[in-house]
Design a protein around this motif. Structure first.
Motif, PDB file in Angstrom:
ATOM      1  N   ILE A 103       0.835  -1.207   0.000  1.00  0.00           N
ATOM      2  CA  ILE A 103       0.000   0.000   0.000  1.00  0.00           C
ATOM      3  C   ILE A 103       0.867   1.253   0.000  1.00  0.00           C
ATOM      4  O   ILE A 103       0.633   2.207  -0.762  1.00  0.00           O
ATOM      5  CB  ILE A 103      -0.954  -0.003   1.205  1.00  0.00           C
ATOM      6  CG1 ILE A 103      -1.989  -1.121   1.055  1.00  0.00           C
ATOM      7  CG2 ILE A 103      -1.644   1.354   1.356  1.00  0.00           C
ATOM      8  CD1 ILE A 103      -2.862  -1.322   2.284  1.00  0.00           C
ATOM      9  N   LEU A 104       1.890   1.269   0.852  1.00  0.00           N
ATOM     10  CA  LEU A 104       2.774   2.433   0.931  1.00  0.00           C
ATOM     11  C   LEU A 104       3.555   2.633  -0.356  1.00  0.00           C
ATOM     12  O   LEU A 104       3.880   3.767  -0.722  1.00  0.00           O
ATOM     13  CB  LEU A 104       3.736   2.271   2.118  1.00  0.00           C
ATOM     14  CG  LEU A 104       3.100   2.370   3.502  1.00  0.00           C
ATOM     15  CD1 LEU A 104       4.109   2.011   4.586  1.00  0.00           C
ATOM     16  CD2 LEU A 104       2.548   3.778   3.746  1.00  0.00           C
ATOM     17  N   ALA A 105       3.850   1.541  -1.046  1.00  0.00           N
ATOM     18  CA  ALA A 105       4.613   1.647  -2.292  1.00  0.00           C
ATOM     19  C   ALA A 105       3.791   2.269  -3.419  1.00  0.00           C
ATOM     20  O   ALA A 105       4.326   3.017  -4.251  1.00  0.00           O
ATOM     21  CB  ALA A 105       5.125   0.270  -2.705  1.00  0.00           C
ATOM     22  N   VAL A 106       2.499   1.959  -3.471  1.00  0.00           N
ATOM     23  CA  VAL A 106       1.674   2.455  -4.580  1.00  0.00           C
ATOM     24  C   VAL A 106       0.934   3.745  -4.230  1.00  0.00           C
ATOM     25  O   VAL A 106       0.463   4.448  -5.142  1.00  0.00           O
ATOM     26  CB  VAL A 106       0.651   1.386  -5.025  1.00  0.00           C
ATOM     27  CG1 VAL A 106       1.360   0.113  -5.437  1.00  0.00           C
ATOM     28  CG2 VAL A 106      -0.374   1.088  -3.934  1.00  0.00           C
ATOM     29  N   ALA A 107       0.830   4.080  -2.947  1.00  0.00           N
ATOM     30  CA  ALA A 107       0.042   5.247  -2.535  1.00  0.00           C
ATOM     31  C   ALA A 107       0.476   6.539  -3.220  1.00  0.00           C
ATOM     32  O   ALA A 107      -0.379   7.302  -3.695  1.00  0.00           O
ATOM     33  CB  ALA A 107       0.088   5.399  -1.015  1.00  0.00           C
ATOM     34  N   PRO A 108       1.783   6.852  -3.301  1.00  0.00           N
ATOM     35  CA  PRO A 108       2.156   8.117  -3.959  1.00  0.00           C
ATOM     36  C   PRO A 108       1.722   8.186  -5.418  1.00  0.00           C
ATOM     37  O   PRO A 108       1.450   9.275  -5.936  1.00  0.00           O
ATOM     38  CB  PRO A 108       3.691   8.120  -3.844  1.00  0.00           C
ATOM     39  CG  PRO A 108       3.976   7.281  -2.639  1.00  0.00           C
ATOM     40  CD  PRO A 108       2.949   6.184  -2.702  1.00  0.00           C
ATOM     41  N   SER A 109       1.655   7.053  -6.101  1.00  0.00           N
ATOM     42  CA  SER A 109       1.237   7.046  -7.504  1.00  0.00           C
ATOM     43  C   SER A 109      -0.263   7.235  -7.644  1.00  0.00           C
ATOM     44  O   SER A 109      -0.736   7.754  -8.659  1.00  0.00           O
ATOM     45  CB  SER A 109       1.644   5.726  -8.169  1.00  0.00           C
ATOM     46  OG  SER A 109       3.047   5.557  -8.124  1.00  0.00           O
ATOM     47  N   LEU A 110      -1.016   6.820  -6.635  1.00  0.00           N
ATOM     48  CA  LEU A 110      -2.468   6.936  -6.686  1.00  0.00           C
ATOM     49  C   LEU A 110      -2.971   8.279  -6.170  1.00  0.00           C
ATOM     50  O   LEU A 110      -4.085   8.686  -6.486  1.00  0.00           O
ATOM     51  CB  LEU A 110      -3.105   5.807  -5.865  1.00  0.00           C
ATOM     52  CG  LEU A 110      -2.803   4.378  -6.319  1.00  0.00           C
ATOM     53  CD1 LEU A 110      -3.434   3.383  -5.354  1.00  0.00           C
ATOM     54  CD2 LEU A 110      -3.302   4.143  -7.733  1.00  0.00           C
ATOM     55  N   ASP A 111      -2.153   8.932  -5.368  1.00  0.00           N
ATOM     56  CA  ASP A 111      -2.569  10.196  -4.756  1.00  0.00           C
ATOM     57  C   ASP A 111      -2.545  11.314  -5.795  1.00  0.00           C
ATOM     58  O   ASP A 111      -1.531  11.523  -6.467  1.00  0.00           O
ATOM     59  CB  ASP A 111      -1.609  10.536  -3.607  1.00  0.00           C
ATOM     60  CG  ASP A 111      -2.141  11.629  -2.708  1.00  0.00           C
ATOM     61  OD1 ASP A 111      -2.802  12.556  -3.217  1.00  0.00           O
ATOM     62  OD2 ASP A 111      -1.905  11.560  -1.498  1.00  0.00           O
ATOM     63  N   PRO A 112      -3.655  12.056  -5.962  1.00  0.00           N
ATOM     64  CA  PRO A 112      -3.655  13.197  -6.893  1.00  0.00           C
ATOM     65  C   PRO A 112      -2.594  14.240  -6.547  1.00  0.00           C
ATOM     66  O   PRO A 112      -2.176  15.005  -7.413  1.00  0.00           O
ATOM     67  CB  PRO A 112      -5.063  13.783  -6.746  1.00  0.00           C
ATOM     68  CG  PRO A 112      -5.890  12.634  -6.257  1.00  0.00           C
ATOM     69  CD  PRO A 112      -4.985  11.839  -5.363  1.00  0.00           C
ATOM     70  N   ARG A 113      -2.184  14.264  -5.285  1.00  0.00           N
ATOM     71  CA  ARG A 113      -1.128  15.174  -4.853  1.00  0.00           C
ATOM     72  C   ARG A 113       0.155  14.405  -4.528  1.00  0.00           C
ATOM     73  O   ARG A 113       0.887  14.747  -3.610  1.00  0.00           O
ATOM     74  CB  ARG A 113      -1.589  15.974  -3.639  1.00  0.00           C
ATOM     75  CG  ARG A 113      -2.775  16.884  -3.922  1.00  0.00           C
ATOM     76  CD  ARG A 113      -3.159  17.686  -2.703  1.00  0.00           C
ATOM     77  NE  ARG A 113      -4.253  18.609  -3.001  1.00  0.00           N
ATOM     78  CZ  ARG A 113      -4.802  19.424  -2.086  1.00  0.00           C
ATOM     79  NH1 ARG A 113      -4.370  19.410  -0.830  1.00  0.00           N
ATOM     80  NH2 ARG A 113      -5.778  20.228  -2.431  1.00  0.00           N
ATOM     81  N   GLY A 114       0.415  13.383  -5.293  1.00  0.00           N
ATOM     82  CA  GLY A 114       1.582  12.552  -5.055  1.00  0.00           C
ATOM     83  C   GLY A 114       2.891  13.314  -5.109  1.00  0.00           C
ATOM     84  O   GLY A 114       3.861  12.945  -4.437  1.00  0.00           O
ATOM     85  N   ALA A 115       2.935  14.390  -5.889  1.00  0.00           N
ATOM     86  CA  ALA A 115       4.154  15.199  -5.967  1.00  0.00           C
ATOM     87  C   ALA A 115       4.505  15.780  -4.603  1.00  0.00           C
ATOM     88  O   ALA A 115       5.683  15.968  -4.283  1.00  0.00           O
ATOM     89  CB  ALA A 115       3.986  16.312  -6.993  1.00  0.00           C
ATOM     90  N   ASN A 116       3.484  16.072  -3.790  1.00  0.00           N
ATOM     91  CA  ASN A 116       3.738  16.591  -2.452  1.00  0.00           C
ATOM     92  C   ASN A 116       4.346  15.521  -1.548  1.00  0.00           C
ATOM     93  O   ASN A 116       5.139  15.830  -0.648  1.00  0.00           O
ATOM     94  CB  ASN A 116       2.444  17.111  -1.828  1.00  0.00           C
ATOM     95  CG  ASN A 116       2.044  18.465  -2.387  1.00  0.00           C
ATOM     96  OD1 ASN A 116       2.838  19.119  -3.060  1.00  0.00           O
ATOM     97  ND2 ASN A 116       0.832  18.892  -2.115  1.00  0.00           N
ATOM     98  N   ILE A 117       3.958  14.254  -1.748  1.00  0.00           N
ATOM     99  CA  ILE A 117       4.590  13.169  -0.992  1.00  0.00           C
ATOM    100  C   ILE A 117       6.060  13.068  -1.391  1.00  0.00           C
ATOM    101  O   ILE A 117       6.924  12.826  -0.535  1.00  0.00           O
ATOM    102  CB  ILE A 117       3.863  11.835  -1.245  1.00  0.00           C
ATOM    103  CG1 ILE A 117       2.431  11.907  -0.707  1.00  0.00           C
ATOM    104  CG2 ILE A 117       4.620  10.688  -0.579  1.00  0.00           C
ATOM    105  CD1 ILE A 117       1.637  10.627  -0.894  1.00  0.00           C
ATOM    106  N   ASP A 118       6.352  13.273  -2.675  1.00  0.00           N
ATOM    107  CA  ASP A 118       7.746  13.247  -3.124  1.00  0.00           C
ATOM    108  C   ASP A 118       8.554  14.329  -2.413  1.00  0.00           C
ATOM    109  O   ASP A 118       9.696  14.096  -2.000  1.00  0.00           O
ATOM    110  CB  ASP A 118       7.819  13.457  -4.638  1.00  0.00           C
ATOM    111  CG  ASP A 118       7.168  12.324  -5.413  1.00  0.00           C
ATOM    112  OD1 ASP A 118       6.977  11.240  -4.823  1.00  0.00           O
ATOM    113  OD2 ASP A 118       6.842  12.521  -6.598  1.00  0.00           O
ATOM    114  N   VAL A 119       7.961  15.514  -2.285  1.00  0.00           N
ATOM    115  CA  VAL A 119       8.658  16.616  -1.620  1.00  0.00           C
ATOM    116  C   VAL A 119       8.917  16.268  -0.154  1.00  0.00           C
ATOM    117  O   VAL A 119       9.993  16.545   0.380  1.00  0.00           O
ATOM    118  CB  VAL A 119       7.838  17.919  -1.722  1.00  0.00           C
ATOM    119  CG1 VAL A 119       8.475  19.016  -0.876  1.00  0.00           C
ATOM    120  CG2 VAL A 119       7.738  18.365  -3.172  1.00  0.00           C
ATOM    121  N   GLY A 120       7.932  15.656   0.492  1.00  0.00           N
ATOM    122  CA  GLY A 120       8.081  15.263   1.897  1.00  0.00           C
ATOM    123  C   GLY A 120       8.476  13.805   2.052  1.00  0.00           C
ATOM    124  O   GLY A 120       8.055  13.141   3.002  1.00  0.00           O
TER     125      GLY A 120
END
Length: 237
Positions: free
Chosen positions: A72-89
């Motif tokens: 779940i944690l591996a795919v969550a950033p790709s599914l999140d519409p704001r995944g770029a913000n997860i990349d930043v954090g």
């Protein structure tokens, strides 16, 4: 694959391997016949017995859960519409990911040790339980340290209608939540060694629940005072 996702998967694989090895070691020590302890009181004394098959199923549960959480944690950033913000954090994301895997592993090893001690007729006492609770408390301290560094996303952080509609509300809420979770974790760590009985089991959960509720309530007032809260549009369908 993003570097922090790769790091998380590597740590997950290592921790799951440790859990599987611990499970195999534990199962090899089980008696071939007779009832086997499957549930324990806080002092490590068995209070329910089961079959060898039941023990195998119980001790397979945590590694399976760890694998599901990792996926779940591996795919969550790709599914999140704001995944770029997860990349930043990503530092906050990977710190929590690794922390969760380590705590699950320690809890699993602790459960294996309790069972082996019970089979050998030497109850482990509350020490292992205290260690697991202390480990969980330190995880919340780490989470609290990283929460202010997160950016708005739908998968990670204090996600309320108000934090997701205002970056300013998100920032203020996570600054407060970070402090509250660090305090909760710190007090929970102390409580792991000074509390006894039912309070030993409940004190950390109560502290974390209080920190979460306060953060959620505060997010509304932070949104009310924010300059960027979403007022909606005049569009009609």
């Amino acid at each position: 694959m993003k570097p922090y996702i790769r790091t998380g998967l590597i740590w997950s694989a290592l921790m799951i391997a440790v859990m599987v090895a611990s499970t195999v070691w534990t199962l090899s020590a089980l008696p071939a016949e007779g009832p086997i302890p499957v549930h324990f009181s806080l002092d490590g004394t068995p209070n329910r017995y089961g079959t060898r098959l039941e023990v195998m199923l119980v001790f397979s549960f945590v590694p399976v859960i760890a694998a599901i959480v990792s996926a779940i944690l591996a795919v969550a950033p790709s599914l999140d519409p704001r995944g770029a913000n997860i990349d930043v954090g990503s530092k906050a994301y990977i710190a929590v990911w690794i922390g969760v895997m380590i705590v699950l592993t320690l809890a699993h090893i602790g459960a294996c040790m309790v069972l082996i001690n019970a089979i050998n007729g030497t109850p482990a006492g509350p020490g292992i339980v205290r260690g697991i609770i202390a480990g969980c408390a330190l995880l919340f301290v780490a989470m609290g340290n990283y929460l202010p560094k997160t950016r708005p996303s739908f998968m990670f952080g204090v996600r309320t209608p108000w934090t997701l509609s205002s970056d300013m509300a998100w920032e203020k809420t996570h600054r407060l939540a970070g402090r509250l979770f660090m305090i909760a974790g710190g007090l929970g760590f102390i409580g792991a060694f000074v509390m006894n009985g039912i309070w030993l089991a409940l004190q950390l959960s109560a502290l974390v629940f209080a920190a979460a509720i306060i953060s959620v309530v505060y997010s509304y007032f932070a949104w009310r005072g924010a300059d960027d809260h979403d007022e909606g549009t005049s569009l009609t369908v």
